[in-house]
Design an enzyme around this catalytic site. Sequence first.
Site, PDB file in Angstrom:
ATOM      1  N   HIS A 183     -30.437  50.099 -19.419  1.00 43.21           N
ATOM      2  CA  HIS A 183     -30.249  51.551 -19.321  1.00 43.21           C
ATOM      3  C   HIS A 183     -30.557  52.188 -20.671  1.00 43.21           C
ATOM      4  O   HIS A 183     -30.386  51.557 -21.710  1.00 43.21           O
ATOM      5  CB  HIS A 183     -28.819  51.886 -18.881  1.00 43.21           C
ATOM      6  N   HIS A 217     -29.615  55.262 -23.147  1.00 44.48           N
ATOM      7  CA  HIS A 217     -28.658  56.328 -23.465  1.00 44.48           C
ATOM      8  C   HIS A 217     -29.442  57.545 -23.937  1.00 44.48           C
ATOM      9  O   HIS A 217     -30.327  57.420 -24.790  1.00 44.48           O
ATOM     10  CB  HIS A 217     -27.742  55.912 -24.621  1.00 44.48           C
TER      11      HIS A 217
HETATM   12  P1  AMP Z   1     -23.927  49.781 -23.270  1.00 47.70           P
HETATM   13  O1  AMP Z   1     -22.879  49.480 -24.291  1.00 47.70           O
HETATM   14  O2  AMP Z   1     -25.260  50.136 -23.865  1.00 47.70           O
HETATM   15  O3  AMP Z   1     -24.018  48.682 -22.230  1.00 47.70           O
HETATM   16  O4  AMP Z   1     -23.443  51.104 -22.546  1.00 47.70           O
HETATM   17  C1  AMP Z   1     -22.687  51.110 -21.382  1.00 47.70           C
HETATM   18  C2  AMP Z   1     -22.268  52.537 -21.131  1.00 47.70           C
HETATM   19  O5  AMP Z   1     -21.836  52.644 -19.795  1.00 47.70           O
HETATM   20  C3  AMP Z   1     -21.101  53.006 -22.027  1.00 47.70           C
HETATM   21  O6  AMP Z   1     -21.513  54.143 -22.789  1.00 47.70           O
HETATM   22  C4  AMP Z   1     -20.017  53.359 -21.024  1.00 47.70           C
HETATM   23  O7  AMP Z   1     -19.265  54.493 -21.391  1.00 47.70           O
HETATM   24  C5  AMP Z   1     -20.813  53.600 -19.744  1.00 47.70           C
HETATM   25  N1  AMP Z   1     -20.069  53.377 -18.513  1.00 47.70           N
HETATM   26  C6  AMP Z   1     -19.334  52.297 -18.189  1.00 47.70           C
HETATM   27  N2  AMP Z   1     -18.810  52.446 -16.960  1.00 47.70           N
HETATM   28  C7  AMP Z   1     -19.231  53.647 -16.496  1.00 47.70           C
HETATM   29  C8  AMP Z   1     -19.019  54.371 -15.288  1.00 47.70           C
HETATM   30  N3  AMP Z   1     -18.264  53.897 -14.292  1.00 47.70           N
HETATM   31  N4  AMP Z   1     -19.609  55.580 -15.145  1.00 47.70           N
HETATM   32  C9  AMP Z   1     -20.374  56.078 -16.159  1.00 47.70           C
HETATM   33  N5  AMP Z   1     -20.613  55.444 -17.320  1.00 47.70           N
HETATM   34  C10 AMP Z   1     -20.041  54.245 -17.496  1.00 47.70           C
END
Ligand code: AMP
Length: 134
Positions: A98, A100
């Site tokens: 993903h 950001h």
């Molecule tokens: P990463 O550390 O790059 O894997 O980022 C994962 C992101 O997913 C973090 O910024 C979390 O806040 C976000 N995240 C985790 N669970 C959810 C959820 N249920 N809905 C929206 N965002 C989420």
Amino acid sequence: MDTIFTKIEKGEIPSTKIYEDEKCFVIMDINPVLKGHALVISRKPYPNVGSCPDDVLSHLILVAKKIEERQRKVLGNQGSNIIINSDPASGQEVPHIHVHVIPRYDGDGRHHFAEHDKYSDGEMAALGEKLRIR
Ligand code: AMP
């Protein structure tokens, strides 16, 4: 393998979706660095950058560009961080690729990387020589 994002895609976990197409969907991050922080998520759960096919990776970036443009229009942010974390060593929490898209404002006080390394004499050039792609 199921990830939190595949569960979101299937509707098993609620989300606020702001865009979708055949290759990806975009949701609001539940724990935003700043409000409006969005995640451009591949429909298929490739765990990291290296395993993600080129067409999907480039598509994610192009969608991130659209989201960034929309954020600037709606939120008025002057800048953005567009980031992919790849593997747990980078801080990646969800092993499902993903991008950001984080709106940034002049003087917002958020620090992207708090610490930096310093090279000794000649070290940067030597390392650059090893890293150069020929
Ligand atoms: P990463 O550390 O790059 O894997 O980022 C994962 C992101 O997913 C973090 O910024 C979390 O806040 C976000 N995240 C985790 N669970 C959810 C959820 N249920 N809905 C929206 N965002 C989420």
